[in-house]
Design an enzyme around this catalytic site. Sequence first.
Site, PDB file in Angstrom:
ATOM      1  N   LYS A  96       0.804  -1.226   0.000  1.00 22.18           N
ATOM      2  CA  LYS A  96       0.000   0.000   0.000  1.00 22.18           C
ATOM      3  C   LYS A  96       0.839   1.279   0.000  1.00 22.18           C
ATOM      4  CE  LYS A  96      -4.394  -1.714   1.635  1.00 22.18           C
ATOM      5  NZ  LYS A  96      -4.131  -2.980   2.369  1.00 22.18           N
ATOM      6  N   GLU A 118     -10.075   5.888   4.719  1.00 24.01           N
ATOM      7  CA  GLU A 118     -10.553   4.759   5.509  1.00 24.01           C
ATOM      8  C   GLU A 118      -9.423   3.748   5.651  1.00 24.01           C
ATOM      9  OE1 GLU A 118     -10.780   5.064   2.275  1.00 24.01           O
ATOM     10  OE2 GLU A 118      -9.945   3.127   1.649  1.00 24.01           O
ATOM     11  N   SER A 385       1.650  -9.739  -0.809  1.00 25.23           N
ATOM     12  CA  SER A 385       1.302  -8.317  -0.671  1.00 25.23           C
ATOM     13  C   SER A 385       1.730  -7.695   0.651  1.00 25.23           C
ATOM     14  CB  SER A 385      -0.208  -8.147  -0.858  1.00 25.23           C
ATOM     15  OG  SER A 385      -0.930  -8.998   0.018  1.00 25.23           O
TER      16      SER A 385
HETATM   17  C1  LIG Z   1      -5.057  -4.071   2.084  1.00 23.47           C
HETATM   18  C2  LIG Z   1      -4.345  -5.308   1.798  1.00 23.47           C
HETATM   19  C3  LIG Z   1      -4.774  -6.176   0.789  1.00 23.47           C
HETATM   20  C4  LIG Z   1      -6.041  -5.979   0.022  1.00 23.47           C
HETATM   21  O1  LIG Z   1      -6.092  -4.838  -0.765  1.00 23.47           O
HETATM   22  P1  LIG Z   1      -5.999  -4.877  -2.338  1.00 23.47           P
HETATM   23  O2  LIG Z   1      -6.371  -3.515  -2.739  1.00 23.47           O
HETATM   24  O3  LIG Z   1      -6.939  -5.926  -2.816  1.00 23.47           O
HETATM   25  O4  LIG Z   1      -4.604  -5.214  -2.671  1.00 23.47           O
HETATM   26  C5  LIG Z   1      -4.004  -7.275   0.508  1.00 23.47           C
HETATM   27  N1  LIG Z   1      -2.872  -7.538   1.199  1.00 23.47           N
HETATM   28  C6  LIG Z   1      -2.435  -6.735   2.190  1.00 23.47           C
HETATM   29  C7  LIG Z   1      -1.203  -7.102   2.904  1.00 23.47           C
HETATM   30  C8  LIG Z   1      -3.154  -5.599   2.515  1.00 23.47           C
HETATM   31  O5  LIG Z   1      -2.713  -4.815   3.492  1.00 23.47           O
END
Ligand SMILES: *Cc1c(COP(=O)(O)O)cnc(C)c1O
Length: 406
Positions: A96, A118, A385
Amino acid sequence: MQSNSNLQPTPDNDGFFGTYGGRYVPEPLIAVLDEISRAYQTYKNDDAFKRELADLYKHYVGRPSPIFHARRLTGHCGGAQIFLKREDLNHTGAHKINHCLGEALLAKRMGKKKIIAETGAGQHGVALATAAALVGLECDIYMGEVDIEKEHPNVVRMGILGARVVPVAAGQRTLKEAVDAALMAYVQDPITQFYGIGSVVGPHPFPMMVRDFQQVVGEEAREQFLDMTGRLPDNLIACVGGGSNAIGLFTAFLDDENVAMFGVEPAGLSFKVGEHAATLTMGTPGVIHGFRCHLLQDEDGEPLPVYSCASGLDYPGVGPQHSFLKEIGRVTYETINDKEAIDAFFALSRIEGIIPALESSHAVAFAMKVAALLESDKTILVNLSGRGDKDIDHVVRVYGHLYGVE
Ligand SMILES: *Cc1c(COP(=O)(O)O)cnc(C)c1O
């Protein structure tokens, strides 16, 4: 296979990917969104802006994030080679930060004083509070009370970073209500505030803008994977909440017709209403938070309650480009339930020494399933992610006894 223009719509001038996206907002907001669109178009092509962002990616976030060949996990599954794009190693622990830095730089250039948003799991809030501190903006983060309780360490981090966490007590007290509250606050003062949205959702231009800022993930991965293996990956896998980490990885490969892509949604406890958040799998087209997408909705078009063990995935809508990619068949959307995700969380921790976020654990779980079905000369690139530090207390409290951790 369709031409580039079909696969990678910009989107069109009204912000539509096929019939998804757009702007379903009250009239006064149109001018505000137009202002953001204009500023974004200007700075997107501005050399100084691009240089500053690239410099921050490198020296602040730690990009490029590595790709790791998970040989032991591969051996454990017995099949295709599993590789991980290590977004968990970024500063603040997830993908993010990529779009938060872009949004914060843009807000600063536009002369805004405060950036608001948010947060679900708290990851977006932390990343945005970080970016706000870095560029010198005030920051208000709206967060459902349930998530505040569940993601306590991230709430503390936001406070330390100088952001104000605003608790949201409405409805299910999770991500959807937090978005409602943040949008409301934004509408009240769009002049001094900037909305730093947390994913590829919301009215145009947000889905496009956030995608563009996340695109660096796939651009790096394409080059790194070619360097490492001499080929492109056969399969890409990413979890889908709003869809920003997935679209960030997928975008650079959309024209590579031999690269299969899978988005993984949370099946939670079951496919009963309120027990999952598998939007593309179970939803129907509708409007939420100012844009059209697949939506988990009741007969009146109201969003249904959603659930996942991963707070960052429990949203009843999804990025409009994902709805489009599903419709044209370029990306396949699958589901993983809580139990499978928790198994994958412990598997990656114990087999590779990497504790993944619960969101990312959904992608890992699906990769483990797919790997076992493929030959060992095939490859899978998973977007890891985020890291799981934020989840450890919750995981151990609820599931620890099943895995010998108390
Ligand atoms: C917020 C988050 C997601 C989900 O958000 P996307 O917009 O679908 O990528 C996935 N993995 C992590 C580690 C997150 O913090």
